[in-house]
Design an enzyme around this catalytic site. Structure first.
Site, PDB file in Angstrom:
ATOM      1  N   LEU A 273       0.963  -1.076   0.455  1.00  0.00           N
ATOM      2  CA  LEU A 273       0.418   0.150   0.186  1.00  0.00           C
ATOM      3  C   LEU A 273       0.312   1.292  -0.037  1.00  0.00           C
ATOM      4  CD1 LEU A 273      -2.796  -0.892   2.871  1.00  0.00           C
ATOM      5  CD2 LEU A 273      -2.919  -1.404  -0.028  1.00  0.00           C
ATOM      6  N   GLY A 274       2.159   1.455   0.536  1.00  0.00           N
ATOM      7  CA  GLY A 274       3.366   2.228   0.767  1.00  0.00           C
ATOM      8  C   GLY A 274       3.935   1.801   1.336  1.00  0.00           C
ATOM      9  N   GLN A 275       4.901   3.159   0.922  1.00  0.00           N
ATOM     10  CA  GLN A 275       6.436   2.892   1.443  1.00  0.00           C
ATOM     11  C   GLN A 275       6.556   4.299   2.344  1.00  0.00           C
ATOM     12  OE1 GLN A 275       8.963   0.884  -1.598  1.00  0.00           O
ATOM     13  NE2 GLN A 275      10.644   1.351   0.338  1.00  0.00           N
ATOM     14  N   GLY A 276       7.813   4.312   3.388  1.00  0.00           N
ATOM     15  CA  GLY A 276       8.184   5.662   3.523  1.00  0.00           C
ATOM     16  C   GLY A 276      10.013   5.188   3.536  1.00  0.00           C
ATOM     17  N   PHE A 278      11.223   4.594   6.583  1.00  0.00           N
ATOM     18  CA  PHE A 278      11.577   3.367   7.882  1.00  0.00           C
ATOM     19  C   PHE A 278      10.409   1.998   7.462  1.00  0.00           C
ATOM     20  CE2 PHE A 278      11.564   8.136   9.428  1.00  0.00           C
ATOM     21  CZ  PHE A 278      13.170   7.894   9.873  1.00  0.00           C
ATOM     22  N   GLY A 279      10.267   2.346   6.792  1.00  0.00           N
ATOM     23  CA  GLY A 279       9.659   0.619   6.014  1.00  0.00           C
ATOM     24  C   GLY A 279       8.358   0.820   5.415  1.00  0.00           C
ATOM     25  N   GLU A 280       7.517  -0.555   5.381  1.00  0.00           N
ATOM     26  CA  GLU A 280       6.019  -0.260   4.407  1.00  0.00           C
ATOM     27  C   GLU A 280       5.271  -0.995   4.551  1.00  0.00           C
ATOM     28  OE1 GLU A 280       9.886  -2.415   0.825  1.00  0.00           O
ATOM     29  OE2 GLU A 280       7.710  -4.184   1.324  1.00  0.00           O
ATOM     30  N   LYS A 295       2.867  -2.677   9.304  1.00  0.00           N
ATOM     31  CA  LYS A 295       3.528  -2.230   8.643  1.00  0.00           C
ATOM     32  C   LYS A 295       5.068  -3.219   9.141  1.00  0.00           C
ATOM     33  CE  LYS A 295       2.875   2.244  10.184  1.00  0.00           C
ATOM     34  NZ  LYS A 295       3.869   3.309   8.934  1.00  0.00           N
ATOM     35  N   ASP A 386       3.207  13.011  16.276  1.00  0.00           N
ATOM     36  CA  ASP A 386       3.804  12.540  14.585  1.00  0.00           C
ATOM     37  C   ASP A 386       2.522  12.474  13.765  1.00  0.00           C
ATOM     38  OD1 ASP A 386       4.976  12.910  12.135  1.00  0.00           O
ATOM     39  OD2 ASP A 386       5.838  10.568  11.525  1.00  0.00           O
TER      40      ASP A 386
END
Length: 557
Positions: A273-276, A278-280, A295, A386
């Site tokens: 679904l997504g990636q940042g 620090f992880g996915e 996550k 955050d």
């Protein structure tokens, strides 16, 4: 992402036309056999409050403490004293060998309720025994077992549910009053040319003898009889009661009994679904049975020991506007398992195809939902650290929930902890937090003000044209973002309150929630999927006159 019309395509949603028994009554009646609650007029609106789970001492069955709270946010209400036989409110399919499957309406004997949110129960239908989610059942023959009884939901939440364009006129629910303990309110969907889709709220009063009435000329010995009567006759209501308001199954409290630290092999990662940094984030399945979000954190992102300690606190935070933490894989790479939200992050939703259809009422409603979740975090003396649109998740019917609370504190990346690198969200962070590491609920309030700009600009990056270092310098000198285009000045004033230099002068989330819900009340509500016709094709040309409309005073305050 498709349309947010909420058609009940699966059994997890409940909708039915009401076919009441013939139980009309006029005049005085003996007291109802439903739990004795003192009803009083729902005369005015107060800021809504959260309804997180109330912790109680474990107790063996033989009786219920009437101060207990059902954990489902849409079926909340006190459990009846001395009851061990319960009725299922929803279907439930077992997820483990120790779970008990059951169907809606099935009667269950509770064997043991001393082990938290999962009770040991015996089905009187199938004869089988196993663990059940406690928020999927209610005492037999109680008001909590009625499909139309939504318990302790707020006025605003009732409107959110009833204003679904798929609901025909007369869709309804009964809820507890926000203003008077023990009182009830009948909320009914309506439609007219002037207001479009709208909701009327009627006070349900209580007789000294124990009966109930909306108007004194028509009285009933129970709420069930009141609902049955008005499902046949409008008799002064805006419309007769037609359909029970549909609702989805609530989230269970955890995946199953004792499913907290789970083996990695029990999870299947299916759709990324997504990636940042620090992880996915993945959509996946636990134990081959349950849809979840997963996550995955890159090794070294945070200490597994510190994470597990923080997760023990996080799992106790339960509120309808917080994404529920289900389980963890505590060895690296760390996996965090939460409830799955079908529309993804608020940031992606605002910038996507659906974002262009959002109008100010929907945006304010989303902000109010986020403030509601954060007001609970505030009451629990917790800090998010955050808060931004990327960490808010969206579900069906524009439901918004706060995610990733508390995790930022645990990140060990040097570029992040220096609070100056590209990985650190400077543009959302209060100056005292960015410069000195002073993260408090008041720094979360600052971030909420920035999040409001994301909402009103449909996902634009804050401080456009400015780099992080420049933002920090300018904010320290007193610069604040101007009012975004098409944003009302009153909302910008609220943002500026969130950005006051002295943290103690910033508003509380309780205030922000109340302000936004009251502000929403004065806006002309535009239903999701802007329509020119009424529910189920009712237009100005074919709409029939409604005799006796609004002859009973609806509480519009």
């Amino acid at each position: 992402m498709g349309s947010s019309k909420s058609k009940p395509k699966d059994p997890s949603q409940r909708r039915r036309s009401l076919e009441p028994p013939d139980s009309t009554h006029h005049g005085g009646f003996p007291a109802s056999q439903t739990p004795n609650k003192t009803a009083a007029p729902d005369t005015h609106r107060t800021p809504s409050r959260s309804f997180g789970t109330v912790a109680t001492e474990p107790k063996l069955f033989g009786g219920f403490n009437t101060s207990d709270t059902v954990t489902s946010p849409q079926r909340a209400g006190a459990l009846a004293g001395g009851v061990t036989t319960f009725v299922a409110l929803y279907d439930y399919e077992s997820r483990t060998e120790t779970d008990l499957s059951f169907k809606k309406g099935e009667r269950l004997q509770i064997v043991n309720n001393t082990e938290g949110d999962w009770w040991l129960a015996h089905s009187l239908t199938t004869g089988q025994t196993g663990y059940i989610p406690s928020n999927y059942v209610a005492p037999s023959d109680s008001i909590q077992a009625e499909e139309w009884y939504f318990g302790k939901i707020t006025r605003r939440e009732s409107e959110r549910l009833l204003l679904n364009p798929e609901n025909p006129r007369g869709t309804f629910l009964v809820r507890e009053s926000e203003t008077t303990k023990g009182a009830y309110c009948l909320s009914v969907s309506d439609f007219d040319n002037a207001k479009g889709l709208n909701v009327k709220h009627y006070k349900i009063r209580k007789l000294d003898s124990g009966g109930f009435y909306i108007t004194s000329r028509t009285q009933f010995s129970s709420l069930q009889q009141l609902v049955a009567y008005y499902s046949k006759h409008a008799d002064g209501l805006c419309h007769r009661l037609t359909n029970v308001c549909p609702t989805s199954k609530p989230q269970t409290q955890g995946l199953a009994k004792d499913a907290w630290e789970i083996p990695r092999e029990s999870l299947r990662l299916e759709v990324k679904l997504g990636q940042g940094c620090f992880g996915e984030v993945w959509m996946g399945t636990w134990n081959g049975t349950t849809r979840v979000a997963i996550k995955t954190l890159k090794p070294g992102t945070m200490s597994p020991e510190a994470f597990l300690q923080e997760a023990q606190v996080m799992k106790k935070l339960r509120h309808e506007k917080l994404v529920q933490l289900y389980a963890v894989v505590s060895e690296e790479p760390i996996y965090i398992v939460t409830e799955y939200m079908s529309k993804g992050s608020l940031l992606d939703f605002l910038k996507g195809e659906m974002g262009k259809y959002l109008r100010l009422p929907q945006l304010v409603d989303m902000a109010a939902q986020i403030a509601s979740g954060m007001a609970y975090v505030e009451r629990m003396n917790y800090v998010h650290r955050d808060l931004r649109a990327a960490n808010i998740l969206v579900g069906e019917n524009l439901v918004c929930k706060v995610a990733d609370f508390g995790l930022a504190r645990l990140i060990e990346d040097n570029e992040y902890t220096a609070r100056q690198g590209a990985k650190f969200p400077i543009k959302w962070t209060a100056p005292e937090a960015a410069l000195y590491g002073r993260f408090t609920i008041k720094s979360d309030v600052w971030s909420f003000g920035i999040l409001l700009t994301e909402l009103t600009t449909k996902g634009r990056v804050p401080y456009p044209g400015m780099v992080n270092r420049e933002v920090l310098d300018q904010v320290e000198r007193g610069y604040r973002m101007p009012c975004p285009p098409e944003c009302p000045e009153s909302l910008h004033d609220l943002m500026c309150q969130c950005w006051r230099k002295d943290p103690e002068e910033r508003p509380t989330f309780e205030y922000l929630q109340a302000f936004l819900e009251d502000y929403l009340g004065i806006l002309a509500w535009t239903p999701w999927e802007d329509k020119q016709e009424g529910p189920r094709g009712e237009t100005a040309s074919n709409k029939q006159e409604r005799p006796g409309e609004d002859t009973l005073a609806a509480d519009e305050s």
